[in-house]
Design an enzyme around this catalytic site. Structure first.
Site, PDB file in Angstrom:
ATOM      1  N   SER A  64       5.407 -12.863  -3.111  1.00 56.74           N
ATOM      2  CA  SER A  64       4.931 -12.184  -4.314  1.00 56.74           C
ATOM      3  C   SER A  64       6.057 -11.416  -4.967  1.00 56.74           C
ATOM      4  O   SER A  64       6.976 -10.918  -4.300  1.00 56.74           O
ATOM      5  CB  SER A  64       3.797 -11.213  -3.947  1.00 56.74           C
ATOM      6  OG  SER A  64       3.490 -10.353  -5.025  1.00 56.74           O
ATOM      7  N   TYR A  87       0.388  -4.222   0.394  1.00 57.33           N
ATOM      8  CA  TYR A  87       0.424  -5.643   0.053  1.00 57.33           C
ATOM      9  C   TYR A  87       1.868  -6.138   0.031  1.00 57.33           C
ATOM     10  O   TYR A  87       2.207  -7.171   0.622  1.00 57.33           O
ATOM     11  CB  TYR A  87      -0.242  -5.868  -1.301  1.00 57.33           C
ATOM     12  CG  TYR A  87      -0.082  -7.270  -1.836  1.00 57.33           C
ATOM     13  CD1 TYR A  87      -0.600  -8.365  -1.149  1.00 57.33           C
ATOM     14  CD2 TYR A  87       0.580  -7.513  -3.039  1.00 57.33           C
ATOM     15  CE1 TYR A  87      -0.460  -9.657  -1.643  1.00 57.33           C
ATOM     16  CE2 TYR A  87       0.730  -8.795  -3.539  1.00 57.33           C
ATOM     17  CZ  TYR A  87       0.211  -9.859  -2.836  1.00 57.33           C
ATOM     18  OH  TYR A  87       0.356 -11.134  -3.324  1.00 57.33           O
TER      19      TYR A  87
END
Length: 333
Positions: free
Chosen positions: A129, A154
């Site tokens: 990501s 995350y």
């Protein structure tokens, strides 16, 4: 070629699976169909895949974070490559349920790596990501940049996934590619993403929650461009030649940004949504949220060089396409 695709009921996973099937591949897909967002949307994506491709597509409900369940699923199946796109997504949700990220993104990653190692697959491609760049203020974000200061759990899990990948590539010479996705949008997208939330608010006539006073920029990347980038990487595993790869590795492990290489102002995105919906937005301005970053911008030099990747869809084209799909999916006249 048979490929295992995890997170196949998800936005990117279902889109990648559809493209693989369209070119004649066999796809085995798994997903746990969790309730992070409406499972009905996930089932609709699966129905679309099955209806269009019949026996070429196989789906099983499996939680890859459950090692025993994953091994039981995999035992009768043969696959040549793995595209591991399943994960617990979302920055803000990681503030309230970090355990979900540890389970899915860390335990799940190690379980999938072990599966790839024991099956001796030709290539293991996995989702990272743009969140790994954290508060990096040097734009555009380059794969060579240090990513040692994540600002969300995350992001921590995605950086850890890359480190696990590097270790497995080094220890077992397992060809591996990590893909740092930048703000993916388009038809069959995710309801927790800003573009979906804003479009829903416009049609409902409710104010749009705009963070940091609207002073934010994102590298919005259309799903079709993402899919082309993923497939080009799947088809070109890194060689185990001892040369340094994208992302700095000397193992058969490459890391790439997949973005549009355009950093767009958030309020320009809102303006295009207003045009596409024919609605005028009301705003509820809020401070920037913990874990959020002000700007994202992908340097795609590495994936351009190694795989010829060239994004072709601007938000002027992609946003109206998304809104048209949104209207059809929700039966809006």
């Amino acid at each position: 070629m048979a490929l295992l695709v995890t997170g196949v009921a998800g936005f990117i996973g279902s889109s990648v699976a559809a493209a693989l099937l369209a070119r004649g591949e066999q796809v085995i897909g798994i997903d746990n169909l969790n309730e992070y967002y409406d499972p009905a949307l996930k089932r609709a994506r699966l129905e679309r895949l099955g209806a269009a491709h019949g026996n070429a597509f196989t789906f099983e409900k499996v939680d890859f974070a459950d090692q025993e369940a994953l091994e039981a699923f995999a035992a009768p199946h043969r696959f040549d490559r793995i595209i591991h796109l399943g994960a617990q997504a979302g920055v803000r949700y990681s503030l309230v349920n970090p355990q979900a990220y540890v389970r899915s993104n860390l335990m799940g990653q190690i379980n999938m790596l072990e599966l790839a190692r024991h099956r001796e697959v030709e290539h293991f491609v996995y989702a990272s990501s743009s969140s790994v760049y954290g508060g990096n203020e040097s734009l555009p974000f380059r794969v060579e940049d240090r990513v040692d200061h994540p600002i969300s759990i995350y992001a921590v899990t995605k950086k850890a996934d890359e480190l696990m990948g590097e270790s497995y590539a080094h220890l077992y010479r397992l060809p591996m590619t990590g893909l740092r996705f930048f703000t993916v949008y388009g038809p069959w997208g995710r309801p927790d993403m800003a573009m979906w939330i804003f479009t829903k608010s416009l049609y409902e006539g409710t104010p749009l929650q705009i963070f940091n006073g609207g002073d934010m920029r994102r590298d919005f990347t259309y799903i079709d461009d993402i899919v082309r980038g993923v497939l080009s990487c799947v088809d070109g595993p890194p060689n185990d030649d001892g040369k340094r790869k994208a992302g700095g590795s000397k193992s058969p492990h490459a890391i790439y940004n997949i973005g549009n290489h355009r950093s767009e102002e958030l309020m320009r995105m809102v303006s295009l949504l207003e045009q596409a919906t024919g609605k005028t937005a009301a705003f509820n301005f809020q401070p920037i949220q913990p874990g959020d970053v002000k700007d994202t911008y992908a340097d795609i030099t590495a994936i351009q060089r190694d795989h010829g990747f060239e994004p072709s869809t601007t938000i002027d084209v992609g946003i109206p396409r998304f809104v048209e799909w949104f209207k059809q999916y929700h039966h809006i006249d």
